[in-house]
Write an enzyme that holds these catalytic residues in place. Structure first.
Site, PDB file in Angstrom:
ATOM      1  N   TYR A 150       0.840  -1.200   0.000  1.00 32.59           N
ATOM      2  CA  TYR A 150       0.000   0.000   0.000  1.00 32.59           C
ATOM      3  C   TYR A 150       0.880   1.257   0.000  1.00 32.59           C
ATOM      4  CZ  TYR A 150      -3.994  -3.090   0.873  1.00 32.59           C
ATOM      5  OH  TYR A 150      -4.959  -4.061   0.768  1.00 32.59           O
ATOM      6  N   ARG A 199       2.588  -1.252  10.754  1.00 34.78           N
ATOM      7  CA  ARG A 199       2.568  -2.592  10.150  1.00 34.78           C
ATOM      8  C   ARG A 199       3.519  -2.606   8.956  1.00 34.78           C
ATOM      9  NH1 ARG A 199      -2.567  -6.619   8.566  1.00 34.78           N
ATOM     10  NH2 ARG A 199      -1.479  -8.409   9.447  1.00 34.78           N
ATOM     11  N   CYS A 205     -13.719 -15.640   2.123  1.00 36.94           N
ATOM     12  CA  CYS A 205     -13.934 -14.309   2.694  1.00 36.94           C
ATOM     13  C   CYS A 205     -13.411 -13.227   1.751  1.00 36.94           C
ATOM     14  CB  CYS A 205     -13.289 -14.202   4.067  1.00 36.94           C
ATOM     15  SG  CYS A 205     -11.592 -14.820   4.167  1.00 36.94           S
TER      16      CYS A 205
END
Length: 646
Positions: free
Chosen positions: A174, A222, A349
């Site tokens: 990201y 993170r 999911c």
């Protein structure tokens, strides 16, 4: 088993946590369309806090409405209007003695223009992500400076709402990760070039949050300890990054790995073992003094405890485990591991989320629907009345589970010697041990609720009438489709069900498997050990229903095993030593050698059984393949919902 490390208190900065269980960020799609915390997402997080989690980190939370949209219905901290609902979220989590961080996120090049109302995506440098396939626009220096302020504003909004801390998402490829990595940052201004310039963007975010929120407001970052792409960050690089981040005052490091271009390393399918990447976190931890949170594909509490004992990390990240069972922590703590529904690694999911829908879970039909289908919403009006459930597969077991909680006297009939139904076939291919555990878990849940299970018992109408039941739920499964084609009655023709169940053993054969869906491919993997195998599929691709990484890894294993994949061909007839096919696009006839044929073209509903029972009883409901063929999750969800209102 006692998990002393797992349930010892921990600390991040000045924040004390009741245990070492962290639920890391996972996108849900449960927020409102304006980015506020909806009743659904608040209840979703509260159930995990109530279930024993020590720290919850929210899903990727948007800090920029113009270029930072990572998914539909995404939690946001872009405006003061988000504060009120975040207060309710924080309160819901805090009343269960758990803590919450908001994860500040911008996708950078890992999003789609369609999510930005057609605008071009942005990144540090105009390098397309190979998965997304869109060339991003390079952010100007001024835009980078403005983006830093948006991260800081998001942190201020979170703190104002009573959130306990923030996490900067600098992993998984990201935006922040894109600045840090030389693979994606080719800038020549102050935000690119050497190590310190590439770290400038995240440094300014951290310093800005410290200035605005104070020295005692916890900040976690993170990181991807290894990007697993050529030219990307390696563990050697990220040790240096972790030590630098510690030096500028962050309170914790959350260790993950991978980017979209090495996706299966982020979200592992069932074939990846628990703890496979523990050396990444262990190395980071050995080089810093601040707490390390780490995800490690953890399914079982004993694995989590072992990682803590090995000093791999200070806190264990349990991601999809909390999707599968919100009571993961409490069941481990109070000796109910046998009733803990574990993630089976099917990736459904994320497949659902990638399609733009709120996430679902194969084994947990309540996820995101706790607000209106939770235990507190059950109408407990069974009053000991008898209900017959016919079929002990996933649908039958889930229906019996819900009905028993509603107070019915449930009698479950299963003609085989054990519960599980089609799960007893689905667990036979490689890497399906967690399917076996799902059977055991659901059986344990039924036992805890005193459901009467009658194995090796054929449920006839006469047998059921003796119960004088209030109603009947039919979960008898489907039956394999046998097409009406020449040669189907030959002795060399079998079903995938017969092969996987062990009724038919094949060795040293030249096998053609008809059908390239999940069952056909997994049957091919089983048979390829002792046979020459080809998979014949009429569509242009096989395994279309599988999550991309699951499909890619399965096809890789099949290729290594020598399995031939033939697409665009339909079966026309079967002969003694060959099959005749037709090319789908041209109807041209062709043939190939095959001394054995295995059919894996799906199942059809048992309409005749449904009709028979509907004629004999006033209240009959059918679920799963007996009603409409589908996947395991379809059967569990349908059974849950019908039993909820039965």
């Amino acid at each position: 088993m006692k998990y002393e490390k797992l349930f010892s208190k921990g600390q991040i900065g000045n924040l004390q946590l009741k245990n070492r269980i962290v639920m890391p960020a996972m996108g849900t799609g449960f927020a409102s369309s304006t980015g506020e915390a909806s009743d659904e997402i608040i209840r979703y997080y509260e159930e995990r806090a109530k279930g024993g989690c020590g720290l919850i980190i929210t899903e990727i939370t948007r800090i920029d409405d113009e270029t930072g949209v990572g998914m539909s219905n995404q939690l946001s901290v872009t405006s003061g209007r988000h504060i009120q609902r975040l207060v309710r979220l924080a309160d819901a989590i805090h009343r269960h003695d758990a803590k919450v961080f908001v994860q500040l996120h911008h996708p950078g090049r890992e999003t789609y223009g369609r999510l930005l109302d057609g605008k071009q995506i942005v990144a540090p440098s105009p390098i397309a992500c190979k998965v997304i396939g869109e060339v991003p626009r390079e952010l100007t220096t001024a835009e980078c400076e403005a983006m830093v302020k948006k991260f800081v504003k998001g942190a201020v909004i979170a703190k104002t709402a009573g959130i306990d801390g923030v996490e900067i998402h600098a992993a998984h490829g990201y935006l922040v990760n894109q600045f840090i990595s030389p693979y994606t940052n080719k800038r020549t201004d102050k935000y690119g070039g050497d190590f310190f310039n590439r770290m400038r963007f995240v440094t300014e975010i951290i310093q800005g949050i410290r200035f605005a929120c104070g020295p005692k407001f916890p900040i976690s970052v993170r990181i991807s300890a290894d990007e697993f792409i050529e030219g990307g960050l390696t563990l050697k690089d990220t040790v240096k990054i972790a030590r630098y981040l510690e030096s500028i005052g962050i309170d914790a490091i959350n260790v993950s790995c991978g980017t979209y271009e090495s996706g299966y390393t982020i979200i592992e399918p069932a074939c990846m073992p628990e703890g496979w990447k523990k050396d990444l976190a262990k190395t980071i931890k050995a080089n810093v003094k601040i707490p390390v949170i780490a995800v490690n594909n953890i399914k079982h509490p004993e694995v989590a405890e072992a990682l803590l004992e090995e000093r791999v990390c200070d806190f264990v990240g349990i991601g999809r485990g909390h999707l599968a069972d919100p009571e993961w922590g409490n069941k481990a703590k109070y000796g109910k591991e046998d009733q803990l529904r574990k993630c089976i690694g099917c990736m459904n999911c994320f497949k659902i989320a990638n399609a733009g829908r709120p996430i679902e879970c194969t084994v947990n039909p309540l996820i995101g629907r706790e607000e209106f289908l939770g235990d507190d919403k059950l109408i407990r009006n069974g009053n000991g009345r008898a209900v017959a459930v016919i079929g002990g597969g996933p649908g039958g077991m889930q229906a019996a589970y819900v009905l028993a909680k509603r107070g019915y006297k449930v009698v479950l009939f299963e003609k085989e010697a054990s519960l599980g139904g089609t799960l007893n076939i689905a667990d036979k291919p490689p890497y399906k041990k967690l399917i076996t555990e799902l059977i055991e878990t659901m059986a344990a849940q039924l036992k805890a609720l005193d459901v009467e299970v009658r194995l090796k018992t054929e449920a006839t109408i006469e047998t059921i009438k003796k119960l004088n039941p209030y109603g009947v739920i039919l979960a008898v499964g489907g039956k394999p489709i046998i097409p009406n084609l020449p040669g189907m009655d030959r002795p060399n023709v079998h079903t995938a069900e017969d092969v996987l169940s062990g009724k038919i053993v094949l060795k040293d054969r030249n096998i053609a498997i008809i059908g390239g869906g999940v069952t056909g491919l997994e049957t091919a993997e089983v048979l390829a050990k002792d046979n020459k195998v080809a998979v014949i599929e009429m569509m242009n691709e096989v395994g279309a229903s599988l999550y991309p990484s699951v499909r890619a890894l399965l096809l890789k294993r099949l290729n290594e095993a020598g399995v031939e994949i033939v697409t665009g061909h339909s079966l026309d007839s079967i002969k003694e030593e060959e099959i005749v096919m037709r090319v789908t696009t041209t109807a041209f006839e062709t043939s190939r050698k095959a001394d054995t044929v295995v059919l894996a073209i799906g199942v059809k509903a048992r309409k005749e059984i449904v009709d028979e029972f509907e004629e004999a009883f006033d209240k009959v409901t059918s679920v799963g393949d007996a009603c409409k063929p589908g996947l395991i999750g379809d059967a569990i969800k349908e059974a849950n919902d019908k039993a909820f209102v039965f």
